[in-house]
Design an enzyme around this catalytic site. Structure first.
Site, PDB file in Angstrom:
ATOM      1  N   LEU A  79      39.429  74.809  18.965  1.00 13.91           N
ATOM      2  CA  LEU A  79      40.435  75.194  19.964  1.00 13.91           C
ATOM      3  C   LEU A  79      39.806  75.494  21.329  1.00 13.91           C
ATOM      4  O   LEU A  79      40.460  76.057  22.207  1.00 13.91           O
ATOM      5  CB  LEU A  79      41.258  76.398  19.465  1.00 13.91           C
ATOM      6  CG  LEU A  79      42.049  76.165  18.174  1.00 13.91           C
ATOM      7  CD1 LEU A  79      42.809  77.419  17.766  1.00 13.91           C
ATOM      8  CD2 LEU A  79      43.023  74.984  18.316  1.00 13.91           C
ATOM      9  N   ASP A 112      36.723  69.604  27.246  1.00  9.02           N
ATOM     10  CA  ASP A 112      37.100  71.008  27.006  1.00  9.02           C
ATOM     11  C   ASP A 112      37.040  71.817  28.303  1.00  9.02           C
ATOM     12  O   ASP A 112      37.941  72.606  28.591  1.00  9.02           O
ATOM     13  CB  ASP A 112      36.173  71.644  25.954  1.00  9.02           C
ATOM     14  CG  ASP A 112      36.524  71.198  24.540  1.00  9.02           C
ATOM     15  OD1 ASP A 112      37.261  70.205  24.395  1.00  9.02           O
ATOM     16  OD2 ASP A 112      36.064  71.839  23.586  1.00  9.02           O
TER      17      ASP A 112
END
Ligand code: PMV
Length: 324
Positions: free
Chosen positions: A114, A159
């Site tokens: 995540l 990311d």
């Protein structure tokens, strides 16, 4: 330079990769979304030159100035080292050098795909930078990528980009990021297998596959690109049935790449059986999370169907990094 304030706080969102993970390292496109769970970083100037890191993730440490860049084999290295590097680089940007108390509080699990390490470094850079002045998002993103290189040697930068800018974006290494402005609200259910893994190891497994069978790899990469571009069209046309189907197809592709595991395949199957429009593993794989797309009336049924795993509904957030 002296600080213009002695305390600051910033936050950055978690992310899911909806399409294109792994192949994005090899310059193929990916679609990323930031979600409404955040990492908060508080920084406070100390009156010595040490860095003290505390967190709600179970890691903490006190580092003197010389050791900030040499955390060799400590537990949590992959989380602490990027934070140390991020804070040091943000200070260097302002030719500053002070000791800091850095407190990290996350609303989502780490090490499960995540984007915890990128969100930590992005929020740390923003918080530390704002003690001395202002850093642009472009600068924060670039500095975070530098810190991410300590997590795995060849990050795509995906990311760092999504945790900085937020929202929904088409990302490809070396190209301009395409942010999707229309604030569509996808209902995304995230289920965590609870199996932690390291991104670097999975990225290096994929590299071996590329070396062993370049033709097969190239075939999968071009399929991934085509799925991603079809997904972009489906998002723009708000065709969520199509979008879900493409997510499930992307999962099969990642299975073929060898980065999924039984636990993730099972979760995907349960999500689909209970009404998800589509589901896939997200991030590097080998454990971590799956993400499902659903419509409003299936949410409760789907969440109830996942027993024994941390599962939550999330929405796309559009702010990215925020200095509070
Ligand atoms: O660290 P994760 O699980 O969010 O995965 C990162 C995504 C990869 O494509 C596997 C690697 C990268 O650098 O883009």
């Amino acid at each position: 330079m002296n600080p213009i304030r002695h305390f600051s706080k910033a936050s950055a969102p978690a992310k899911v990769i909806l399409f294109g993970e792994h192949f994005v390292v090899y310059k193929k496109p990916a679609i990323l979304a930031s979600i409404d769970r955040r990492v908060y970083v508080d920084v406070k100037v100390r009156n010595d030159d040490k860095f003290r890191i505390t967190s709600n993730m179970g890691f903490h440490g006190l580092f003197d100035a010389r050791k900030r860049k040499s955390l060799q084999s400590k537990p949590f290295r992959s989380l602490m080292q990027p934070i140390l590097t991020a804070a040091t680089d943000a200070m260097n940007e302002f030719h500053a050098n002070v000791g800091l108390d850095i407190n990290v509080r996350t609303e989502f699990p780490y090490g499960v795909g995540l984007g915890s390490s990128a969100a930590c470094s992005v929020a740390t850079i923003a918080a530390v930078g704002s003690l001395f002045g202002k850093l642009s998002k472009k600068k924060i993103c670039g500095m975070s990528l530098n810190a991410e290189k300590l997590v795995h040697r060849n990050p795509s930068g995906a990311d760092s980009a999504i945790c900085t800018y937020g929202g929904l974006m088409l990302f490809s290494k070396d190209n301009e990021i395409e942010r999707m402005n229309s604030k569509i609200d996808l209902q995304l259910i995230v289920a965590n297998s609870g199996i932690q893994r390291t991104t670097g190891k999975l990225v290096s497994n994929v590299k071996h596959l590329l070396e062993e069978d370049p033709d097969m790899f190239r075939g999968l990469a071009s399929l991934s690109e085509s799925i991603t571009m079809q997904a972009l069209k489906a998002i723009k046309g708000k065709d969520y049935g199509e979008l879900g189907g493409l997510m499930t197809l992307n999962h099969s592709l990642l299975r073929r790449l060898g980065v999924s595991i039984n636990a993730l395949d099972n979760l995907v199957e349960i999500l689909l059986r209970n009404g998800a429009l589509g589901a896939k593993m997200t991030g590097a794989g080998g454990g971590g999370c799956v993400v499902a797309l659903t419509n409003k009336h299936s949410i409760n049924k789907i969440i109830k169907s996942i027993k024994g795993y941390e599962t939550f509904l999330s929405h796309i957030e559009y702010d990215g990094v925020v200095v509070e």
